[in-house]
Design an enzyme around this catalytic site. Structure first.
Site, short mmCIF file in Angstrom:
data_model
loop_
_atom_site.label_atom_id
_atom_site.label_comp_id
_atom_site.label_asym_id
_atom_site.label_seq_id
_atom_site.Cartn_x
_atom_site.Cartn_y
_atom_site.Cartn_z
N HIS A 1 -11.85 1.85 -32.92
CA HIS A 1 -13.07 1.94 -33.97
C HIS A 1 -13.23 0.93 -35.17
O HIS A 1 -14.22 0.74 -36.03
CB HIS A 1 -13.25 3.48 -34.58
CG HIS A 1 -14.65 3.86 -34.89
ND1 HIS A 1 -14.93 3.99 -36.25
CD2 HIS A 1 -15.72 4.02 -34.16
CE1 HIS A 1 -16.35 4.20 -36.31
NE2 HIS A 1 -16.81 4.30 -35.13
N LYS B 1 -13.57 -2.17 -37.15
CA LYS B 1 -14.63 -3.37 -37.05
C LYS B 1 -14.28 -4.45 -38.14
O LYS B 1 -14.91 -4.81 -39.35
CB LYS B 1 -16.00 -2.86 -37.50
CG LYS B 1 -16.65 -1.65 -36.97
CD LYS B 1 -16.80 -0.53 -37.70
CE LYS B 1 -17.08 0.63 -36.82
NZ LYS B 1 -17.32 0.84 -35.76
N ASP C 1 -8.42 -17.58 -39.98
CA ASP C 1 -7.39 -18.50 -40.27
C ASP C 1 -6.36 -17.90 -40.94
O ASP C 1 -5.77 -18.35 -42.06
CB ASP C 1 -8.09 -19.82 -41.18
CG ASP C 1 -8.80 -20.55 -40.32
OD1 ASP C 1 -8.64 -20.64 -39.00
OD2 ASP C 1 -9.37 -21.55 -40.82
#
Lengths: 186, 186
Positions: free
Chosen positions: B122, B124, B129
């Site tokens: 779940h 996100k 870099d």
């Protein structure tokens, strides 16, 4: 001077008993008797999240898509009973699912507002004493806490807290029930 | 010395045309012709999110429950073509829904891994870099970008980036397909 709180919590949380934490918070610092349950008493992502919430002394804003965790529900009710000003924003479609804490919070006298439009109210954040931001991917559900890969950031930094407070106040006003439009089918 | 990036983006995003941004990134800095579409050319939460992603020069880790936004999919493919090392972790149950970008990313040669267990993947978040953390409530879907109440934090701070990088590497290894167990019904 105390160092600002900066924490990253990952889930699923290790299992841990939260009874002692909640009992001590209910009696504001009194040492609670150890719980006889078999769960470990140590720290976990859930207990650290609870500790952040229970540090509230004046205000708690909560903006959550889904809220069904009994432990987090108890913590919020406890803060309300302690006199902390609690305000909750949630999603209309999810607030009445089985196991939702929203009805219990309202029953306890806590103010709750929700959207009435098409998109989801998908935020998952809380603000403690206008000072501490708790935000991430985690809905406050037992499924998410125990089973999902999730993250929560805890940030004590006005540069991040302020925009979230502003967003909360904007949503709080927009979801004011006096502004609701009720449509009835003809 | 440059000040570290610290941004908070809220959604739904204002509508804005992202063609110019993507075209300029494709030609690395060349000024693109203005797009003839009627969408505003100004800044929006989506364009700011895109700009953060497109700043990648070496690596991009993505850990997303749901990924269906065509603009963000194009941006990721573009970075891959530029030689940025892109790795994607996603949720098994959502990667094959209608409109998912995951198949297109794999087709383009981008490495994708997913869970095979019960809970949802779940998260996100994305890491640019190994320096810039992008995290919040936002799944990279058009629904979420255009319709939901969502937040994204952009944090250039090793104290937050490091644990997310470690979490990514841990999940990346755990979801290595050579570790998969295949169960066949008898």
């Amino acid at each position: 001077r105390r160092r600002p709180v900066r924490e990253v919590l990952f889930f699923p949380s290790l299992p841990s008993c939260t009874e002692k934490l909640l009992a001590e918070a209910a009696e504001l610092g009194a040492a609670a008797r150890p719980c006889p349950c078999p769960l470990p008493q140590g720290d976990s992502s859930l207990s650290r999240l609870l500790r952040c919430l229970l540090s509230a002394r004046r205000s708690l804003e909560i903006c959550l898509f889904a809220f069904s965790s009994p432990q987090l529900g108890l913590a919020v009710q406890l803060l309300h009973r302690r006199g902390v000003r609690v305000r909750v924003v949630t999603d209309a479609q999810y607030m009445s699912v089985n196991g939702s804490q929203i009805g219990l919070l309202r029953h306890a006298g806590i103010q709750v507002r929700h959207n009435q439009d098409g998109g989801f109210m998908h935020h998952k954040f809380a603000i403690v004493d206008r000072r501490l931001l708790i935000t991430g991917s985690l809905n406050w559900t037992t499924q998410a806490i125990q089973n999902n890969r999730e993250n929560v950031l805890v940030v004590e930094d006005a540069e991040y807290v302020k925009p979230f407070l502003d967003e909360f106040e904007k949503i709080w006003e927009e979801y004011n029930p006096i502004n609701f439009l009720f449509f009835f089918p003809k």
